[in-house]
Design an enzyme around this catalytic site. Structure first.
Site, short mmCIF file in Angstrom:
data_model
loop_
_atom_site.label_atom_id
_atom_site.label_comp_id
_atom_site.label_asym_id
_atom_site.label_seq_id
_atom_site.Cartn_x
_atom_site.Cartn_y
_atom_site.Cartn_z
N GLU A 16 -10.51 -9.51 1.35
CA GLU A 16 -11.45 -9.20 0.27
C GLU A 16 -12.40 -10.37 0.03
O GLU A 16 -13.34 -10.27 -0.75
CB GLU A 16 -10.69 -8.86 -1.02
N HIS B 60 -5.99 -9.42 -1.26
CA HIS B 60 -5.90 -9.74 0.16
C HIS B 60 -6.95 -10.77 0.54
O HIS B 60 -8.03 -10.82 -0.05
CB HIS B 60 -6.13 -8.47 0.99
N SER C 49 0.83 -1.21 0.00
CA SER C 49 0.00 0.00 0.00
C SER C 49 0.86 1.25 0.00
O SER C 49 1.74 1.41 0.85
CB SER C 49 -0.87 0.05 1.26
N MET D 175 -1.81 -7.25 7.10
CA MET D 175 -2.86 -8.12 6.56
C MET D 175 -2.46 -8.76 5.23
O MET D 175 -3.33 -9.13 4.44
CB MET D 175 -4.15 -7.30 6.36
N SER D 176 -1.18 -8.85 4.97
CA SER D 176 -0.76 -9.40 3.68
C SER D 176 0.52 -10.20 3.83
O SER D 176 0.84 -10.68 4.92
CB SER D 176 -0.53 -8.26 2.68
N ASN E 220 2.42 3.35 10.54
CA ASN E 220 1.72 3.90 11.71
C ASN E 220 2.10 3.06 12.92
O ASN E 220 2.53 1.92 12.77
CB ASN E 220 0.20 3.80 11.50
N1 HPA Z 1 -2.53 -3.03 11.37
C1 HPA Z 1 -2.74 -3.90 10.37
N2 HPA Z 1 -2.39 -3.67 9.12
C2 HPA Z 1 -1.78 -2.51 8.85
C3 HPA Z 1 -1.53 -1.56 9.83
C4 HPA Z 1 -1.92 -1.83 11.17
O1 HPA Z 1 -1.73 -1.03 12.12
N3 HPA Z 1 -0.92 -0.50 9.23
C5 HPA Z 1 -0.80 -0.82 7.92
N4 HPA Z 1 -1.33 -2.04 7.67
#
Ligand code: HPA
Length: 272
Positions: A86, A83, A30, A211-212, A235
């Site tokens: 989905e 993913h 992403s 998640m990937s 993040n």
């Molecule tokens: N959690 C899960 N997937 C993610 C996160 C997260 O904080 N940030 C980017 N992908």
């Protein structure tokens, strides 16, 4: 037509469009898809134009295969991935990995946006994945095994190649970065984690959460490819900072470090 033949047909369609067969593949996470635009002498193939190729509909994921050169090496870049959240099954999520494997890719660089579980990480850091924990509740190899791809019970004792991790470390230092290393935990999503889940993940040894990547890494190893994993810590995970998580922030952080990301990947490719 069985799954293997569909993958074969897709790989053949790709081969008919290109001059040199890539030995290196890269999946762009992403916000990291712009890297595909930096390839020289590129041939761009929208997923929708390739036979049987699944198309992801997630914002921030482009949906194209770009084959071109990076520092003189031919590379296949996947901008956009499918993913599990989905609703796709393992074979769909890993179709592109299978196709690149049959095309001739031997080294797979898997990248993603991830949440920082390790509180020592800073937002925007690039983490080399040492190993993973699969908490998706499923495995991409569930179902009948096709021996043409690989064995029924593939070894996973070194999913992320120690050799490639050393190369990534060296590439990082060459561009002035000391890259943190860590354990990536994959959850199904698509909701982000709760703070309690993040505390749990920290307890079991997680440094980053996403998640990937894990289905792709398992399938790449199933086919005998060498795998490198790189997470962009977009993040801090839920509960680390007193603010909610959102996809816009994930995208914004990934975009902010894209120059660093490109420099790192180029340097890695050069050393392969
Ligand atoms: N959690 C899960 N997937 C993610 C996160 C997260 O904080 N940030 C980017 N992908």
């Amino acid at each position: 037509m069985d799954y293997y033949d569909k993958v074969r047909e897709a790989a053949d369609a790709v081969r008919s469009e290109i001059r040199d067969v890539p030995q290196i593949g890269i999946v762009l996470g992403s916000g990291l898809g712009d890297f595909a635009g930096t390839l020289a002498d590129a041939v761009t193939m929208p997923y929708g134009d390739l036979p049987h190729w699944p198309v992801s509909r997630v914002i921030g994921h482009d949906g194209k295969l770009v084959i071109g050169t990076v520092r003189g090496r031919t590379v296949a870049a996947l901008a956009g991935r499918c993913h599990m959240y989905e609703g796709h099954g393992g074979p769909t999520v890993t179709f592109a990995i299978r196709a690149l494997g049959l095309l001739g890719v031997r080294t797979m660089i898997l990248t993603n946006a991830a949440g920082g579980v390790n509180t020592g990480f800073s937002q925007g850091a690039l983490m080399i994945i040492d190993d993973h924990i699969n908490l998706m509740g499923t495995n991409p190899l569930v179902g009948a095994n096709d021996d043409r791809f690989g064995p029924r019970f593939p070894d996973m004792s070194e999913v992320y190649s120690a050799r490639l991790r050393r190369i990534a470390d060296k590439a990082g230092r060459a561009i002035g970065l000391r890259l943190p290393r860590g354990i990536y935990v994959a959850l199904l999503g698509p909701s982000y984690e709760t703070p309690a889940e993040i505390r749990y993940l920290r307890t079991i040894g997680a440094d980053a959460v996403g998640m990937s990547t894990v289905p792709e890494a398992i399938v790449a190893r199933h086919m005998g490819m060498e795998v490198l994993g790189v997470s962009c810590i977009t993040n801090m995970a839920a509960g680390v900072l007193p603010k909610p998580l959102d996809h816009a922030e994930v995208m914004a952080t990934a975009r902010r470090i894209r120059g660093q990301f490109s420099a790192l990947v180029e340097n890695i490719v050069e050393q392969l």
